[in-house]
Design a protein around this motif. Structure first.
Motif, mmCIF file in Angstrom:
data_model
loop_
_atom_site.group_PDB
_atom_site.id
_atom_site.type_symbol
_atom_site.label_atom_id
_atom_site.label_comp_id
_atom_site.label_asym_id
_atom_site.label_seq_id
_atom_site.Cartn_x
_atom_site.Cartn_y
_atom_site.Cartn_z
ATOM 1 N N VAL A 59 0.845 -1.198 0.000
ATOM 2 C CA VAL A 59 0.000 0.000 0.000
ATOM 3 C C VAL A 59 0.879 1.247 0.000
ATOM 4 N N GLU A 60 1.947 1.200 0.793
ATOM 5 C CA GLU A 60 2.864 2.340 0.850
ATOM 6 C C GLU A 60 3.468 2.614 -0.522
ATOM 7 N N ALA A 61 3.907 1.524 -1.176
ATOM 8 C CA ALA A 61 4.516 1.671 -2.496
ATOM 9 C C ALA A 61 3.510 2.234 -3.504
ATOM 10 N N LEU A 62 2.281 1.725 -3.416
ATOM 11 C CA LEU A 62 1.247 2.169 -4.356
ATOM 12 C C LEU A 62 0.955 3.652 -4.156
ATOM 13 N N ASN A 63 0.823 4.070 -2.902
ATOM 14 C CA ASN A 63 0.529 5.471 -2.629
ATOM 15 C C ASN A 63 1.681 6.386 -3.029
ATOM 16 N N ALA A 64 2.908 5.877 -2.897
ATOM 17 C CA ALA A 64 4.066 6.668 -3.294
ATOM 18 C C ALA A 64 4.050 6.925 -4.800
ATOM 19 N N GLN A 65 3.419 6.002 -5.543
ATOM 20 C CA GLN A 65 3.330 6.190 -6.997
ATOM 21 C C GLN A 65 2.069 6.935 -7.397
ATOM 22 N N GLY A 66 1.371 7.476 -6.423
ATOM 23 C CA GLY A 66 0.179 8.263 -6.762
ATOM 24 C C GLY A 66 -1.133 7.561 -6.489
ATOM 25 N N GLY A 67 -1.068 6.382 -5.911
ATOM 26 C CA GLY A 67 -2.293 5.713 -5.501
ATOM 27 C C GLY A 67 -2.987 4.958 -6.613
ATOM 28 N N LEU A 68 -4.263 4.721 -6.402
ATOM 29 C CA LEU A 68 -5.053 3.885 -7.305
ATOM 30 C C LEU A 68 -6.172 4.745 -7.870
ATOM 31 N N LEU A 69 -6.317 4.794 -9.188
ATOM 32 C CA LEU A 69 -7.313 5.654 -9.855
ATOM 33 C C LEU A 69 -7.152 7.099 -9.391
ATOM 34 N N GLY A 70 -5.900 7.475 -9.092
ATOM 35 C CA GLY A 70 -5.652 8.833 -8.622
ATOM 36 C C GLY A 70 -6.070 9.079 -7.191
ATOM 37 N N ARG A 71 -6.499 8.048 -6.495
ATOM 38 C CA ARG A 71 -6.893 8.205 -5.086
ATOM 39 C C ARG A 71 -5.927 7.438 -4.200
ATOM 40 N N LYS A 72 -5.757 7.953 -2.993
ATOM 41 C CA LYS A 72 -4.895 7.247 -2.043
ATOM 42 C C LYS A 72 -5.625 6.010 -1.525
ATOM 43 N N VAL A 73 -4.868 4.960 -1.237
ATOM 44 C CA VAL A 73 -5.452 3.765 -0.630
ATOM 45 C C VAL A 73 -5.160 3.800 0.864
ATOM 46 N N ARG A 74 -6.208 3.606 1.666
ATOM 47 C CA ARG A 74 -5.997 3.550 3.113
ATOM 48 C C ARG A 74 -6.245 2.126 3.584
ATOM 49 N N LEU A 75 -5.227 1.550 4.205
ATOM 50 C CA LEU A 75 -5.313 0.167 4.684
ATOM 51 C C LEU A 75 -5.673 0.177 6.163
ATOM 52 N N THR A 313 5.690 -17.822 2.037
ATOM 53 C CA THR A 313 4.601 -17.855 1.063
ATOM 54 C C THR A 313 3.343 -17.213 1.637
ATOM 55 N N PHE A 314 3.240 -17.132 2.982
ATOM 56 C CA PHE A 314 2.054 -16.503 3.573
ATOM 57 C C PHE A 314 1.990 -15.023 3.200
ATOM 58 N N GLY A 315 3.148 -14.347 3.328
ATOM 59 C CA GLY A 315 3.205 -12.966 2.869
ATOM 60 C C GLY A 315 2.886 -12.906 1.384
ATOM 61 N N GLY A 316 3.345 -13.903 0.643
ATOM 62 C CA GLY A 316 3.065 -13.964 -0.794
ATOM 63 C C GLY A 316 1.576 -14.036 -1.088
ATOM 64 N N HIS A 317 0.824 -14.767 -0.266
ATOM 65 C CA HIS A 317 -0.621 -14.832 -0.465
ATOM 66 C C HIS A 317 -1.232 -13.442 -0.359
ATOM 67 N N ALA A 318 -0.746 -12.658 0.626
ATOM 68 C CA ALA A 318 -1.261 -11.300 0.802
ATOM 69 C C ALA A 318 -0.883 -10.441 -0.397
ATOM 70 N N TYR A 319 0.335 -10.637 -0.894
ATOM 71 C CA TYR A 319 0.786 -9.908 -2.080
ATOM 72 C C TYR A 319 -0.161 -10.187 -3.249
ATOM 73 N N ASP A 320 -0.448 -11.461 -3.467
ATOM 74 C CA ASP A 320 -1.330 -11.835 -4.571
ATOM 75 C C ASP A 320 -2.727 -11.263 -4.371
ATOM 76 N N GLY A 321 -3.244 -11.374 -3.147
ATOM 77 C CA GLY A 321 -4.576 -10.843 -2.880
ATOM 78 C C GLY A 321 -4.633 -9.354 -3.180
ATOM 79 N N PHE A 322 -3.589 -8.646 -2.747
ATOM 80 C CA PHE A 322 -3.576 -7.203 -2.941
ATOM 81 C C PHE A 322 -3.558 -6.847 -4.427
ATOM 82 N N HIS A 323 -2.712 -7.543 -5.196
ATOM 83 C CA HIS A 323 -2.603 -7.167 -6.604
ATOM 84 C C HIS A 323 -3.806 -7.614 -7.427
ATOM 85 N N ILE A 324 -4.405 -8.738 -7.064
ATOM 86 C CA ILE A 324 -5.632 -9.149 -7.750
ATOM 87 C C ILE A 324 -6.711 -8.086 -7.517
#
Lengths: 386, 290, 315
Positions: A59-75, A313-324
């Motif tokens: 989420v931090e990385a995504l927000n640093a790049q300007g967020g999603l659809l131009g909006r910040k993501v709050r986790l 791989t548990f962290g990986g599951h979260a990674y996949d969930g987030f990107h999906i």
């Protein structure tokens, strides 16, 4: 006096609720709210902890790049400590108070199943990070999951056994949700591969010595290999005890052994152990033309740098969930829960840490057996079994 | 029967740790009537502090010594800032304070350390020693020897020193002890320090075998408490015997009857023992004063 | 004031008024859910408080009875097609019967020995729920069919808030009546001195057993209500050792021997974890500190200590 007693109670409640109100953030316009109920502490903390760190990092990385659809993501993360009742309360809180438009989490099958009714009722997409097949079978409209099922792990192991001519095995499983669920699935599909389970043992999630159980397996005539469905510290202790007793038939661990830490904990005893695992564990050993190579190398580098801990791989599951979820929001061009749900279901060809995901209205996980690699531990490191 | 010998090795190793936790319970209980449910956290601290100081670059013996000292300080702090302040509260209320303390210590540990499992290297390698067809790890012998040494030391202190007499006097009758000039509060503080030290030593002895993490204390406290009760609350020999019996009950239960229900078997044994001897194996029969 | 405090109907009325007024200020279903959980745990804590605060007998395995109540409605409805309400009563009967059967030998034990015996009992129950997966779904738990009464399916935290609030008021009335009855007086006598009670002709064992059974039934009903509210139950979440410890903590924090105290203790332990989430990873540390501080500053529990202070200051 009645007034006084009434007031005490009201004050106590008001104080508590007041604090909760303070905790509930003011509605910030324009933010996309993503919820996560994870078992960050408690008996499943080695699932929830890397999941939380991964989501925060992404989420931090995504927000640093300007967020999603131009909006910040709050986790918004809550820790259920592995308690299904607490998980359900936090699910209600995410939906009713925080008004999240999607949720990634549910570290264990128990907490996931406890939260499912809340998300089905509220009609908000819910991407679970837990293993058991009941989560997606029968298909629930709003519920998805990213990890492979335990059935697939059993099948992968049995495939390998069949190749090696192993037909008679012993099994030792944890009595926690993960071990129990995988044990049931393995018993269910063993027949399909012509495999007979000669002897079965189990151990408690916090046990520190499994030599009595393993002694019984050792003394069972005809056992050609042993499977250990389980996660946490259990498999490491089983592996150590296995070598201590000098058992020589092959030992198969499961995908619950999901991090390099297992090798550290089990030490030299881990030598020769085989297990099915996601490509993430062997990021550096994948051939360059492997479709997953890029994503797993990247995630491994990011996570190790950020946390100073090895990837699991548990962290990986979260990674996949987030990107999906992220890609679904991008395709839907909105965070509207119903539209995002439809897009998650249409996920095709997503390359993640767990494999290549192709979802459909009848498959809310979208992984097949090819997502698993068979690994063997040699010289204190993973190697791919061809 | 090599497998019976194997079960015995397993039970003795696990039981030795239970015995040390039970001994910690007993020391504090004798001096102050307090049942300290944070006893398991001492075991956790002993292991975790050693692991993390070692990771920070200290050699293991130094890290282990520092872990014992820090755990003792934690034990003293628990007495000074919580138990001592609640002097005069009922037994149940003080148990709740120690439960609060155990939640607090776990909470601190998860912030300072991490939430993963950790191991320490075994002192004399991990090649098992084979005896009569069974295999025992050298570290198990270290645990057994360590436990025996601690027990011997405690008995020596209690039997042979003035300090020991003071502890015994305090355990027998606190008021009388105070009247003859024994500094009762200091004795109680000492019992917390000793218990913490025993817990820490147990933690660092056993971590090479059992692994450790910030939350291993809960189960330790539960098993140690059960062992202390089986032996008879307040009896040091009882704590040792109770711990070892509990460990053996689990391993033989798992090996001979059912691994699913081995903890149930252990508790059934405790229940039946208490039905026959309501004061535990070595406990003194209590008479209620009217 | 003293006289009003002793008037149990004033307490019941005040409680009912507060419970009825709360929905007016609840902004969302989340508050209904948290309040319903407070009601449920308060009910179990009141039952346990009868045993601990009045009869002076500790139980470290009371969540086991909650587990029986929870699984009775889940199994009764899904395997035997029982109506949820009937299954709830059946669960209460089973819990009561079990308490009756094991109560006599167990209650002969005293103090910490009783604690370890009840701990063992709770452990056996939760172990059976975990291992007998054919019936219970194993460690991952099982779904609970919605309760259907008079043709309507009861769902939603607001509905369950009302039902649990009603159950709580009923539980309080029954507990207060019991305390004021001859049984209650006998119980207090046992608490003060078992031998003295026996000397004046109180059948100590019979009274202890009676309270043990009653407190088991309270816990079982609470467990059933929790199962209905959640729609999914797990062995650890309903019957685990930590749940038992939590119940004891509620009773002692709120105040041994105080019905209102049990409610306050339950409210504290249900609401605190929700309030403390703003402190993120420091929440457990703070929860431990608050429990310790509260017990040190209010040694007899929140309600009795505050009342004593008020009485001392006001007089």
């Amino acid at each position: 006096m009645s007034m006084h007693t009434g007031m005490t109670r009201r004050l106590a409640l008001a104080a508590g609720f007041g604090a909760m109100m303070a905790a509930a953030p003011a509605l910030a316009q324009g933010e996309i709210k993503l919820g996560a109920v994870l078992s960050v502490t408690g008996p499943a903390s080695f699932l929830g902890d890397p999941e939380k760190r991964t989501l925060e990092m992404e989420v931090e990385a995504l927000n640093a790049q300007g967020g999603l659809l131009g909006r910040k993501v709050r986790l918004i993360v809550y820790d259920d400590a592995g308690d299904a009742n607490a998980a359900r309360t936090f699910a209600t809180r995410l939906l009713e108070e925080d008004k999240v438009t999607a949720m990634i989490g549910g570290s264990t099958t128990g907490t996931t199943l406890a939260m499912v009714p809340a998300f089905e009722d509220a009609q908000v997409p819910f991407i679970s990070l837990a293993g058991a097949i009941q989560i997606i079978q029968p298909v629930k409209k709003w519920v998805f999951k990213t990890p492979h099922t335990d059935t697939m792990a059993c099948e992968k192991i049995f495939e390998d056994m069949k190749k090696r001519g192993t037909t008679k095995i012993g099994m030792i499983s944890g009595t926690d949700g993960f071990g129990k669920s995988m044990r049931d699935q393995c018993v269910g599909v063993a027949g399909k591969y012509g495999i007979e389970i000669l002897h079965e043992e189990s151990y408690g999630p916090r046990d520190t010595d499994m030599t009595p159980q393993l002694t019984n397996i050792k003394n069972k005539a005809g056992v050609q290999a042993v499977i250990n469905p389980g996660f946490g510290q259990g498999p490491a202790i089983v592996t150590r005890n296995y070598r201590q007793l000098g058992i020589t038939v092959p030992l198969y661990q499961s995908h619950g052994v999901a991090s390099k830490q297992f090798i550290d904990l089990a030490g030299p005893a881990a030598e020769g152990v085989r297990l099915p695992a996601a490509a993430l564990l062997v990021a550096d050993k994948l051939p360059d033309n492997d479709p997953q190579k890029k994503v797993v190398v990247q995630y491994t580098a990011d996570y190790t740098k950020k946390t100073g801990q090895p990837v699991s791989t548990f962290g990986g599951h979260a990674y996949d969930g987030f990107h999906i979820w992220k890609q679904a929001v991008e395709r839907a061009k909105t965070d509207n829960p119903a539209k995002v749900r439809d897009e998650i279901e249409k996920t095709k060809g997503y390359v993640g840490t767990g494999g290549v995901v192709n979802m459909s209205p009848t498959d809310h996980m979208g992984l097949d057996l090819s997502a698993f690699r068979m690994l063997e531990i040699r010289n204190g490191d993973w190697t791919l079994v061809q | 029967m090599p497998e019976l010998l194997q079960f015995a090795f397993s039970g003795l190793t696990v039981g030795a740790v239970y015995a040390l936790v039970a001994l910690g319970f007993t020391l504090i209980y004798n001096a102050s009537d307090v049942v300290n449910f944070a006893q398991g956290e001492f075991v956790m601290l002993g292991g975790m502090i050693t692991v993390f100081l070692h990771l920070a670059g200290l050699p293991i013996p130094v890290a282990a010594f520092a872990a014992i000292v820090i755990t003792v300080l934690v034990g003293l702090a628990l007495y000074a800032f919580a138990i001592d302040l609640a002097r005069g509260s009922g037994a149940v209320q003080i148990i709740i304070i120690t439960i609060g303390a155990s939640i607090f210590l776990r909470g601190v540990a998860q912030v300072i350390f991490d939430k993963r499992f950790h191991a320490l290297p075994a002192w004399f390698g991990s090649d098992p020693i084979r005896i009569g067809g069974a295999a025992i790890l050298p570290q198990s012998l270290v645990v057994l020897a360590g436990a025996a040494l601690i027990v011997a030391l405690i008995f020596l202190i209690i039997d042979r020193t003035i300090l020991g007499r003071a502890i015994l006097a305090t355990a027998t009758n606190r008021l009388a002890a105070r009247l003859v000039g024994i500094p009762v509060r200091r004795i109680v503080a000492l019992s917390f320090a000793l218990s913490a030290a025993i817990g820490a030593v147990a933690g660092l002895l056993v971590t090479p075998i059992t692994l450790t993490s910030y939350d291993v204390g809960t189960l330790m406290a539960l098993k140690g408490f059960a062992a202390a009760m089986l032996g008879g609350m307040g009896s040091a020999p009882g704590a040792i015997v109770g711990g070892v019996l509990l460990g053996l009950a689990e391993s033989f239960g798992a090996g001979l009857i059912s691994s699913k229900y081995k903890d149930a078997i252990a508790f059934l044994i405790i229940l039946f023992t208490l039905f026959v001897r309501p004061q535990g194996l070595f406990g003194k029969k209590s008479t209620e004063r009217v | 004031m003293e006289r009003l405090l002793r008037n149990r109907w004033a307490l019941v009325l005040a409680l009912a008024l507060v419970l009825a007024a709360l929905p007016l200020v609840f902004p969302s279903n989340y508050y209904f859910r948290v309040a319903a959980l407070v009601n449920i745990f308060a009910l179990a804590a009141i039952g346990l408080n009868l045993l601990m605060g009045y009869a002076g007998q500790v139980s470290l395995g009371h969540a086991g009875f909650m587990g029986i109540g929870a699984y009775a409605v889940a199994i009764g409805a899904s395997r035997f097609g029982l109506n949820g309400a009937v299954a709830m009563l059946a669960g209460a009967a089973i819990a009561g019967l079990l308490a009756f059967l094991v109560g006599r030998p167990i209650l002969r034990l005293k103090g910490h020995y009783l604690a370890v015996a009840t701990l063992g009992l709770g452990l056996l129950i939760s172990m059976a729920l975990t291992n007998e997966a054919g019936w219970t779904g194993g460690p991952d738990g099982m779904a609970v069919p919605r309760l259907e009464l008079f043709g309507t399916r009861l769902r939603g935290p607001d509905t369950w808030y009302m039902i649990t609030a009603g159950a709580l008021v009923l539980g309080v009335i029954l507990a207060l009546n019991l305390i004021e009855s001859p049984t209650g007086r006998a119980m207090r006598a046992i608490h003060d001195s078992e031998i003295a009670a026996r000397v004046v002709g109180v059948d100590v064992a019979a009274y202890k057993l009676k309270i043990f059974v009653i407190s088991a039934v309270y816990a079982s009903i609470a467990g059933s209500l929790m199962a209905f509210l959640n729609g999914h139950i797990t062995p650890d979440g309903t019957a685990g050792f930590l749940r038992s410890v939590e119940l004891v903590t509620m009773v002692v924090l709120g105040g041994l021997g105080s019905v209102l105290g049990a409610i306050v203790g339950a409210a504290m332990l249900v609401i605190l974890p929700q309030a403390l989430t703003i402190f993120h990873e420091y929440e457990h540390l703070l929860l431990g500190l608050i429990i310790m501080a509260s017990m040190i500053l209010l040694p007899r529990g929140v309600i009795p200590s505050l009342l004593a202070r008020l009485r001392g200051g006001g007089a």
